[in-house]
Enzyme design. Structure first.
Site, short mmCIF file in Angstrom:
data_model
loop_
_atom_site.label_atom_id
_atom_site.label_comp_id
_atom_site.label_asym_id
_atom_site.label_seq_id
_atom_site.Cartn_x
_atom_site.Cartn_y
_atom_site.Cartn_z
N ARG A 45 -48.93 105.02 -16.22
CA ARG A 45 -48.63 103.60 -16.37
C ARG A 45 -47.50 103.46 -17.37
O ARG A 45 -47.55 104.03 -18.46
CB ARG A 45 -49.83 102.79 -16.83
CG ARG A 45 -49.62 101.27 -16.66
CD ARG A 45 -50.84 100.47 -17.05
NE ARG A 45 -51.98 100.68 -16.16
CZ ARG A 45 -53.11 99.99 -16.24
NH1 ARG A 45 -53.25 99.06 -17.16
NH2 ARG A 45 -54.10 100.25 -15.41
N SER A 92 -52.47 96.87 -12.95
CA SER A 92 -53.60 96.00 -13.26
C SER A 92 -53.12 94.70 -13.90
O SER A 92 -52.40 93.92 -13.31
CB SER A 92 -54.60 96.73 -14.15
OG SER A 92 -55.81 96.01 -14.27
N ASP A 140 -57.99 89.43 -12.30
CA ASP A 140 -56.68 89.88 -12.75
C ASP A 140 -55.84 90.22 -11.51
O ASP A 140 -56.33 90.12 -10.38
CB ASP A 140 -56.82 91.05 -13.73
CG ASP A 140 -57.40 92.29 -13.09
OD1 ASP A 140 -58.03 92.17 -12.02
OD2 ASP A 140 -57.26 93.39 -13.65
N ASP A 147 -54.84 92.78 -9.79
CA ASP A 147 -55.28 93.71 -8.75
C ASP A 147 -56.75 93.51 -8.39
O ASP A 147 -57.33 94.30 -7.65
CB ASP A 147 -55.02 95.16 -9.15
CG ASP A 147 -55.83 95.62 -10.35
OD1 ASP A 147 -56.10 94.78 -11.24
OD2 ASP A 147 -56.20 96.81 -10.42
N ASP A 206 -59.64 93.80 -9.85
CA ASP A 206 -60.78 94.66 -10.22
C ASP A 206 -61.54 94.09 -11.42
O ASP A 206 -62.66 94.51 -11.69
CB ASP A 206 -60.35 96.10 -10.48
CG ASP A 206 -59.38 96.28 -11.64
OD1 ASP A 206 -58.86 95.26 -12.15
OD2 ASP A 206 -59.12 97.44 -12.03
N ARG A 207 -60.95 93.12 -12.14
CA ARG A 207 -61.65 92.47 -13.24
C ARG A 207 -62.07 91.05 -12.85
O ARG A 207 -61.48 90.45 -11.95
CB ARG A 207 -60.75 92.41 -14.48
CG ARG A 207 -60.61 93.74 -15.21
CD ARG A 207 -59.64 93.61 -16.36
NE ARG A 207 -59.71 94.76 -17.26
CZ ARG A 207 -59.06 95.91 -17.07
NH1 ARG A 207 -58.29 96.04 -16.00
NH2 ARG A 207 -59.18 96.90 -17.94
N THR A 230 -65.35 104.75 -23.20
CA THR A 230 -64.72 103.59 -22.59
C THR A 230 -63.95 103.97 -21.33
O THR A 230 -63.24 104.97 -21.29
CB THR A 230 -63.75 102.94 -23.60
OG1 THR A 230 -64.48 102.63 -24.78
CG2 THR A 230 -63.16 101.67 -23.04
N GLU A 235 -67.99 97.26 -18.70
CA GLU A 235 -67.31 97.40 -19.98
C GLU A 235 -66.86 96.02 -20.43
O GLU A 235 -66.60 95.14 -19.60
CB GLU A 235 -66.12 98.37 -19.90
CG GLU A 235 -65.03 97.99 -18.94
CD GLU A 235 -63.92 99.03 -18.87
OE1 GLU A 235 -64.05 100.06 -19.54
OE2 GLU A 235 -62.94 98.79 -18.16
N LYS A 273 -64.73 99.43 -11.38
CA LYS A 273 -64.91 97.99 -11.55
C LYS A 273 -64.39 97.27 -10.32
O LYS A 273 -63.40 97.70 -9.71
CB LYS A 273 -64.23 97.49 -12.83
CG LYS A 273 -62.77 97.87 -13.00
CD LYS A 273 -62.29 97.45 -14.36
CE LYS A 273 -60.86 97.90 -14.62
NZ LYS A 273 -60.76 99.36 -14.84
#
Length: 611
Positions: A71, A168, A325, A327, A329-330, A402, A426, A440
């Site tokens: 990233r 993300s 978010d 993408d 996934d959150r 994490t 998380e 997630k």
């Protein structure tokens, strides 16, 4: 003077004299390797502007391939995301897969997806071409998808690996390359080191590496979108427990994907759960890689990211907001309280809510399943609320480092041991509801949450009252998490070295420290041999303090952003009748001491989290 290729038949001569022969050679090498005219032009502009220090930084340092993959910002140079680094990384990844399981790779191939960011589709196609040139089957989505569609497809097709091109919730200038193993979970050591070594041995790009026509001509390429779309939502629909009556709820929900991919996918999630169609936020509903209406495209930022959604909700008399978010996934959620104000739930509060939903729903459907074989997992910086639930209800809860790379793999191992994993989370608003996706997943979690809050409103209750019931039963768990921006790695090292160098501190302000765990060095003051039970991770800074009043505080660096994060929690048992406000006041005092004594923002030039 150097001569380099501009187009297929065009050469260009430029004067190049940076005063550093090594830098001259690096610039020449890049210009003769890169065939993307945009990134070439960017580098030439930097040369013309004599930005030699910046050029040296992007050409002499390579992006580190870690468990989160890659990233970085997009642009020229080996430290950035661009066509060259994507091709080189994919060549290395292919080499590693060949070494570890060539037969599985030849049979299962790889799955590749991408989000709506600038260059994501092209990076995905570049990656696909590397595998196709070696006759490896590639299932590459023909259109943008949520990140969870990639790990789901890896398991569905029994693929050798998955690649998701996404950054993300990072700023618009960033992109990334996320890698999944054949079990559908993100890679963990030693795979990251093995892939990194193979990348270093696979840097040479042949001329044919730049030809994307193979995506049109290869017999090994297919589009998995329709099949995975159907199978994913059939799996998600199994989480519904009240589909028949959900649409009768008086609740109206606003949804925003924050300019990301989520709109149509959350719409389908609501449909398969039998929910009313949500109210959209017109200015944010369509994918836009510029993220024009938000400073940070991250719903974790709270009200600053949800302003438009709140305005839309007020205008349409909606009581609940759900957000993903970019993408998807959150998952984030906000609710309008009785006093008319909007309450944005923290990641830990949503974790408590979704965890409790998972347990209650599963027990209702399978009342004879042994409770001691049920299992949940949370990251070590998340709230201990799941542990409090598990202690009362009898199910197992454990902590991981994490990141869902750890939680996904750990959950899979526990299932192999005979446990049923109901939920993992998380605090950074990431939720895994069952092991359907070993990462997630904001789409399926959004359906589960939408259904539950609709049922609450049908019973004249609210999500906030539901959370209060959880705290009344299992104890009040108040967390305060935030971060400071720090762009200087030396400053980060100095902050954490100061904590360690003279022996770990015995106090923080008036608060007495009773235990210290340092995952970076592997130290834990509570174990007989002072060795940390969690895996040691020298690649990041992470120290946890336990205090004599039962509070816990962790200082940690982010693996993907220039942040020093802090996580704090204070717990009061159910028998102690402290209000949430009283607990929060006590915790705030601890947070202020933690910041002033250990982080010293003014001395270290740290930048506070934007409001």
């Amino acid at each position: 003077q150097i001569l380099f290729e501009v187009g297929r038949m065009t050469m260009k001569l430029i004067d190049l004299d940076t005063g550093d022969s090594k830098l001259n050679d690096m610039i020449t090498s890049w210009l003769n390797t890169d065939r993307n005219e945009e990134t070439k032009a960017e580098l030439l502009k930097m040369v013309k502007g004599k930005k030699y220090e910046e050029i040296n930084r992007i050409l002499s340092n390579r992006m580190a391939f870690g468990t989160a993959g890659l990233r970085s910002s997009m642009g020229p140079g080996f430290s950035c995301m661009n066509d060259v680094t994507v091709l080189q990384s994919t060549q290395g990844f292919l080499s590693y897969l060949n070494k570890t399981d060539e037969v599985y790779l030849k049979e299962g191939g790889v799955v590749i997806g991408y989000d709506a960011r600038h260059n994501s589709q092209r990076f995905a196609r570049r990656a696909a071409s590397v595998f196709l040139r070696k006759d490896i089957p590639v299932k590459i989505y023909s259109r943008i998808t949520p990140t969870p569609f990639v790990p789901f497809a890896v398991v569905h097709y029994q693929a050798a690996a998955g690649i998701m091109i996404t950054a993300s919730h990072n700023p618009k200038q960033d992109n990334g390359y996320k890698v999944y193993w054949k079990n559908g979970a993100q890679i963990i050591p030693p795979h990251d080191r093995g892939i990194a070594e193979c990348i270093d041995q696979s840097l040479e790009l042949q001329p044919e590496a730049w030809d994307l026509n193979i995506l049109k001509t290869s017999k090994y390429v297919m589009d998995p979108f329709s099949e995975i779309y159907d199978c994913y939502y059939k799996a998600a629909a199994k989480h519904s427990v009240s589909k028949e009556c959900n649409s009768a709820s008086p609740l109206k929900i606003v949804y925003t994907p924050l300019h990301g991919v989520g709109q149509e996918f959350m719409k389908e999630s609501f449909r398969v759960f039998g929910l009313k169609e949500f109210v959209s936020v017109p200015l944010q509903s369509q994918p836009d890689p510029e993220f024009p209406t938000v400073t940070f495209p991250n719903p974790e930022e709270g009200k600053s990211a949800l302003d438009l959604a709140m305005k839309e909700a007020d205008e349409n008399k909606c009581s609940v907001i759900v957000a993903n978010d970019p993408d998807a996934d959150r998952l984030a959620c906000a609710e309008k309280l009785e006093n008319g104000s909007w309450y944005v739930y923290t990641g830990d509060e949503l974790g408590a809510i979704l965890g409790h939903i998972a347990f209650q729903n599963y027990r209702a459907r399978f009342p004879n399943y042994p409770v001691d074989k049920l299992y949940m997992v949370a990251s070590t910086v998340s709230s201990k609320i799941l542990k409090s639930m598990g202690k009362q209800e009898g199910f197992l809860v454990e902590e991981c480092l994490t990141g869902f790379k750890w939680m996904g793999n750990y959950s899979l191992r526990k299932e192999e041991e005979g446990y049923k994993c109901l939920f993992a989370y998380e605090e950074s608003i990431g939720y895994m509801y069952s092991t359907t996706v070993l990462d997630k997943d904001g789409i399926s979690a959004g359906g589960v949450l939408g259904e539950h809050v609709s049922r609450l409103y049908a019973d004249n209750k609210t999500l906030y009252s539901y959370l209060e019931e959880i705290f009344t039963k299992y104890g009040c768990h108040v967390t305060c998490n935030s971060y400071f921006l720090c762009y200087e790695p030396k400053t980060v090292s100095r902050i954490f070295s100061k904590i360690r160098d003279k022996g770990y501190p015995k106090s923080c302000g008036k608060f007495i420290i009773t235990a210290v765990r340092d995952v970076t060095t592997g130290y834990d003051s509570t174990t007989a041999d002072n060795k940390c039970l969690l895996p040691m991770d020298p690649s990041c800074q992470m120290i946890t303090f336990t205090f004599n009043n039962g509070s816990v505080a962790t200082l940690r660096t982010s693996g993907t952003e220039p942040k020093i994060k802090y996580y704090t929690e204070m717990i009061t048992p159910p028998a102690e009748c402290f209000s949430k406000a009283e607990v929060k006041e006590k915790l705030t005092e601890l947070v202020e001491a933690l910041i002033s004594e250990f982080l010293e923002p003014e001395t270290n030039g740290l930048i506070s989290k934007p409001n």
